[in-house]
Design an enzyme around this catalytic site. Structure first.
Site, mmCIF file in Angstrom:
data_model
loop_
_atom_site.group_PDB
_atom_site.id
_atom_site.type_symbol
_atom_site.label_atom_id
_atom_site.label_comp_id
_atom_site.label_asym_id
_atom_site.label_seq_id
_atom_site.Cartn_x
_atom_site.Cartn_y
_atom_site.Cartn_z
ATOM 1 N N HIS A 155 -10.171 1.364 1.463
ATOM 2 C CA HIS A 155 -9.713 2.710 1.845
ATOM 3 C C HIS A 155 -10.900 3.637 2.081
ATOM 4 C CE1 HIS A 155 -5.374 2.853 1.823
ATOM 5 N NE2 HIS A 155 -5.288 2.309 0.614
ATOM 6 N N CYS A 213 0.849 -1.195 0.000
ATOM 7 C CA CYS A 213 0.000 0.000 0.000
ATOM 8 C C CYS A 213 0.879 1.237 0.000
ATOM 9 C CB CYS A 213 -0.908 -0.016 1.238
ATOM 10 S SG CYS A 213 -2.010 1.410 1.369
ATOM 11 N N HIS A 248 -9.080 -3.398 -2.424
ATOM 12 C CA HIS A 248 -8.145 -2.549 -1.675
ATOM 13 C C HIS A 248 -8.636 -1.101 -1.636
ATOM 14 C CE1 HIS A 248 -3.865 -1.595 -0.438
ATOM 15 N NE2 HIS A 248 -4.282 -0.401 -0.831
ATOM 16 N N GLU A 249 -9.015 -0.561 -2.792
ATOM 17 C CA GLU A 249 -9.420 0.850 -2.853
ATOM 18 C C GLU A 249 -10.766 1.090 -2.163
ATOM 19 O OE1 GLU A 249 -7.074 2.832 -3.546
ATOM 20 O OE2 GLU A 249 -5.810 1.288 -4.430
#
Length: 163
Positions: free
Chosen positions: A135, A89, A131-132
């Protein structure tokens, strides 16, 4: 637009759920330009708005030379058995650990004109979509690590020069 500075682990913006984008204005258009510029350097698969200090639901991606963005993305579907996949990351530089991810994922959102955007796929794209969107929900890939790997990652963070 210049590449924006990436916020690092410990910055509160990375742990706060992002607000939905209610209306597209010049500020949102500038955010999209910044996200697109910030995802282009080599080695970047995605950049979420919180990583550049903006608590709004938007991210950019750069997968296999295809660069784009999505506003108000929602991870609507995943499939397959979750697998441990090597992951890093930008907000936790220098670390690489195996995170639990589904092999296929689908995100739905919109573009600047309000048109529906559907991103779906396997491999690196599936990993980046998960992953995004994490976030945007205030989660880091560290949260997806098995317990012992997470302890090791936290040790590495404490010992890093950037922390």
């Amino acid at each position: 637009m210049p590449v924006r500075t990436i916020r690092l682990f410990g910055d509160p913006v990375l742990r706060a759920p992002s607000a939905p984008i209610e209306a597209v204005d010049d500020g949102i258009r500038a955010l999209v330009r910044d996200l697109l510029d910030s995802v282009q350097p080599a080695g970047r698969a995605g950049v979420a708005a919180p990583q550049i200090g903006v608590g709004l639901r938007a991210f950019s991606y750069n997968i296999d030379g295809v660069i784009g963005y999505v506003l108000n993305p929602v991870l609507v579907e995943v499939s397959g058995d979750p697998q441990l996949v090597g992951e890093g990351c930008l907000s936790v530089p220098g670390l690489w650990h195996d995170a639990l991810r589904y092999p296929w994922a689908k995100v739905v959102g919109t573009d600047l004109d309000g048109n529906e955007v559907v991103l779906e796929g396997e491999g690196l794209l599936a990993q980046a979509l998960q992953h995004e969107t994490d976030h945007l929900d205030g989660k880091l890939y560290l949260d997806r690590l098995p317990a012992e790997s997470r302890r090791q990652a936290m040790r590495e963070i404490r010992e890093s020069s950037w922390f």
